[in-house]
Design an enzyme around this catalytic site. Structure first.
Site, PDB file in Angstrom:
ATOM      1  N   SER A 132       0.872  -1.189   0.000  1.00 31.44           N
ATOM      2  CA  SER A 132       0.000   0.000   0.000  1.00 31.44           C
ATOM      3  C   SER A 132       0.898   1.225   0.000  1.00 31.44           C
ATOM      4  O   SER A 132       2.045   1.152   0.490  1.00 31.44           O
ATOM      5  CB  SER A 132      -0.870   0.013   1.260  1.00 31.44           C
ATOM      6  OG  SER A 132      -1.475   1.291   1.433  1.00 31.44           O
ATOM      7  N   TYR A 145      -1.293  -0.382  10.433  1.00 30.82           N
ATOM      8  CA  TYR A 145      -1.433  -0.718   9.011  1.00 30.82           C
ATOM      9  C   TYR A 145      -0.201  -0.232   8.245  1.00 30.82           C
ATOM     10  O   TYR A 145       0.392  -0.975   7.465  1.00 30.82           O
ATOM     11  CB  TYR A 145      -2.713  -0.078   8.468  1.00 30.82           C
ATOM     12  CG  TYR A 145      -3.031  -0.417   7.021  1.00 30.82           C
ATOM     13  CD1 TYR A 145      -3.562  -1.659   6.672  1.00 30.82           C
ATOM     14  CD2 TYR A 145      -2.812   0.509   6.007  1.00 30.82           C
ATOM     15  CE1 TYR A 145      -3.872  -1.956   5.347  1.00 30.82           C
ATOM     16  CE2 TYR A 145      -3.112   0.223   4.686  1.00 30.82           C
ATOM     17  CZ  TYR A 145      -3.649  -1.017   4.363  1.00 30.82           C
ATOM     18  OH  TYR A 145      -3.945  -1.314   3.044  1.00 30.82           O
TER      19      TYR A 145
HETATM   20  N1  LIG Z   1      -8.700  -0.686  -1.759  1.00 28.93           N
HETATM   21  C1  LIG Z   1      -7.705   0.126  -1.470  1.00 28.93           C
HETATM   22  O1  LIG Z   1      -7.862   1.353  -1.505  1.00 28.93           O
HETATM   23  C2  LIG Z   1      -6.338  -0.422  -1.113  1.00 28.93           C
HETATM   24  C3  LIG Z   1      -5.270   0.471  -1.079  1.00 28.93           C
HETATM   25  C4  LIG Z   1      -4.004   0.001  -0.757  1.00 28.93           C
HETATM   26  C5  LIG Z   1      -3.815  -1.341  -0.475  1.00 28.93           C
HETATM   27  N2  LIG Z   1      -4.871  -2.191  -0.502  1.00 28.93           N
HETATM   28  C6  LIG Z   1      -4.613  -3.598  -0.172  1.00 28.93           C
HETATM   29  O2  LIG Z   1      -5.136  -4.432  -1.182  1.00 28.93           O
HETATM   30  C7  LIG Z   1      -5.480  -5.703  -0.630  1.00 28.93           C
HETATM   31  C8  LIG Z   1      -6.894  -6.066  -1.051  1.00 28.93           C
HETATM   32  O3  LIG Z   1      -7.786  -5.109  -0.510  1.00 28.93           O
HETATM   33  P1  LIG Z   1      -9.223  -4.795  -1.133  1.00 28.93           P
HETATM   34  O4  LIG Z   1      -9.280  -3.354  -1.378  1.00 28.93           O
HETATM   35  O5  LIG Z   1      -9.548  -5.733  -2.226  1.00 28.93           O
HETATM   36  O6  LIG Z   1     -10.105  -5.060   0.180  1.00 28.93           O
HETATM   37  P2  LIG Z   1     -11.311  -6.029   0.540  1.00 28.93           P
HETATM   38  O7  LIG Z   1     -12.374  -5.958  -0.499  1.00 28.93           O
HETATM   39  O8  LIG Z   1     -11.664  -5.703   1.958  1.00 28.93           O
HETATM   40  O9  LIG Z   1     -10.657  -7.472   0.458  1.00 28.93           O
HETATM   41  C9  LIG Z   1      -9.886  -7.995   1.483  1.00 28.93           C
HETATM   42  C10 LIG Z   1      -9.811  -9.502   1.271  1.00 28.93           C
HETATM   43  O10 LIG Z   1      -8.979 -10.055   2.311  1.00 28.93           O
HETATM   44  C11 LIG Z   1      -9.664 -11.186   2.836  1.00 28.93           C
HETATM   45  N3  LIG Z   1      -9.272 -11.429   4.211  1.00 28.93           N
HETATM   46  C12 LIG Z   1      -9.362 -10.593   5.274  1.00 28.93           C
HETATM   47  N4  LIG Z   1      -8.969 -11.222   6.389  1.00 28.93           N
HETATM   48  C13 LIG Z   1      -8.629 -12.486   6.022  1.00 28.93           C
HETATM   49  C14 LIG Z   1      -8.166 -13.628   6.725  1.00 28.93           C
HETATM   50  N5  LIG Z   1      -7.961 -13.597   8.047  1.00 28.93           N
HETATM   51  N6  LIG Z   1      -7.933 -14.771   6.028  1.00 28.93           N
HETATM   52  C15 LIG Z   1      -8.147 -14.825   4.693  1.00 28.93           C
HETATM   53  N7  LIG Z   1      -8.581 -13.778   3.974  1.00 28.93           N
HETATM   54  C16 LIG Z   1      -8.832 -12.624   4.639  1.00 28.93           C
HETATM   55  C17 LIG Z   1     -11.149 -10.853   2.719  1.00 28.93           C
HETATM   56  O11 LIG Z   1     -11.911 -12.044   2.642  1.00 28.93           O
HETATM   57  P3  LIG Z   1     -12.733 -12.709   3.850  1.00 28.93           P
HETATM   58  O12 LIG Z   1     -13.320 -11.591   4.662  1.00 28.93           O
HETATM   59  O13 LIG Z   1     -13.734 -13.543   3.125  1.00 28.93           O
HETATM   60  O14 LIG Z   1     -11.740 -13.539   4.596  1.00 28.93           O
HETATM   61  C18 LIG Z   1     -11.174 -10.174   1.346  1.00 28.93           C
HETATM   62  O15 LIG Z   1     -11.276 -11.138   0.334  1.00 28.93           O
HETATM   63  C19 LIG Z   1      -5.269  -5.571   0.894  1.00 28.93           C
HETATM   64  O16 LIG Z   1      -4.028  -6.114   1.253  1.00 28.93           O
HETATM   65  C20 LIG Z   1      -5.276  -4.065   1.110  1.00 28.93           C
HETATM   66  O17 LIG Z   1      -4.527  -3.698   2.265  1.00 28.93           O
HETATM   67  C21 LIG Z   1      -6.127  -1.770  -0.816  1.00 28.93           C
END
Ligand SMILES: NC(=O)c1ccc[n+]([C@@H]2O[C@H](COP(=O)([O-])OP(=O)(O)OC[C@H]3O[C@@H](n4cnc5c(N)ncnc54)[C@H](OP(=O)(O)O)[C@@H]3O)[C@@H](O)[C@H]2O)c1
Length: 250
Positions: A132, A145
């Protein structure tokens, strides 16, 4: 093209957002994709739509991920599962710190430990770590984070040293704001979070991040795309604040 050199992929955090888009994209590229998250129902829908193989496992369940990594020789590992909790260290609680370290960092380290030696032995593989901009810049948010994502960023560079001499590639994807449900997952209240973080902004979609990952994988095997920072055009990270001290209390 390396997609044809690879057969299997593991994508964590596959039940929504970036992870689900990556699963869909890698399936289209012809890989056998193993999709890991906790939400069995969402994974079943994804499997029906894409043909991926669902694994309803908590990424911090060391026994579960160890069994999976021992069963399948993964060519591509996408460490994407991530969680956040609002608030600076002044408001952090013990449970939030442990959760973020477990999911964002400890699980990534264990999966690399379990999967990368096989890649090195086969002289073939690609690790994609989703960090991130919070791991590279300071801004108001959650210090835990920021700290876990900075560690993922350094690990990604260190992995390059660990696999030196092998055709194992490592790519860190460093996103800014992406239009996913992460904000609702962090703060609750999906409608309000959509208004606050998504509505009216021009943001990359999860599919744009999946395209970037596909670009890194599809590059010739002699090419390692090490780091990609992907932000909205209308988002600038960083900044500098200087405060005057408060007047001493009388
Ligand atoms: N969206 C943004 O703005 C952004 C920006 C920078 C970085 N990121 C990074 O991108 C990645 C994906 O984020 P996203 O935006 O797609 O968010 P999201 O829609 O909240 O997806 C997060 C995923 O992680 C899974 N997860 C959470 N806890 C878990 C656990 N204990 N075991 C297995 N799976 C788990 C969730 O599935 P379950 O709840 O079904 O387990 C979900 O599939 C993350 O690492 C996030 O930090 C996102």
């Amino acid at each position: 093209m390396p997609f044809s050199d690879y057969k299997t992929a593991l994508v964590t955090g596959a039940s929504s957002g970036i992870g689900a888009a990556v699963v869909e994209r890698l399936c289209k590229e012809g890989l056998q994709v193993h999709a890991l998250a906790r939400s069995a129902g969402k994974l079943a829908e994804l499997a029906a739509r894409t043909g991926c193989i669902p694994h309803a496992i908590d990424v911090s369940d060391l026994e579960g991920v160890t069994r999976l990594a021992q069963e399948i020789p993964f060519d591509v590992l996408v460490n994407n599962a991530g969680v956040d909790r609002p608030g600076s260290i002044l408001k952090a609680d013990a449970e939030g710190i442990d959760l973020l370290v477990d999911v964002n960092l400890r699980a990534v380290l264990h999966l690399c430990r379990l999967v990368v030696p096989g890649m090195a032995a086969r002289d073939r593989g690609h690790v994609i770590n989703i960090s991130s901009i919070a791991g590279a810049y300071n801004f108001g948010g959650n210090s835990t984070y920021h700290a876990t994502k900075a560690a993922v960023s350094m690990l990604s560079r260190q992995l390059r040293i660990d696999v030196f001499g092998k055709r194992v590639r490592v790519t860190e994807i460093c996103p800014g704001r992406v239009a996913t449900d992460i904000f609702a997952h962090v703060h609750g209240n999906p409608e309000e979070m959509h208004k606050r973080f998504i509505e009216g902004f021009e943001l990359p979609r999860a599919e744009d991040i999946a395209d970037a990952i596909a670009f890194a994988i599809a590059a010739p095997v002699a090419v390692n795309v090490g780091h990609m920072e992907i932000t909205p055009t209308l988002q600038v990270p960083g900044g500098l604040s200087t405060a005057r001290p408060e007047a001493p209390q009388a």
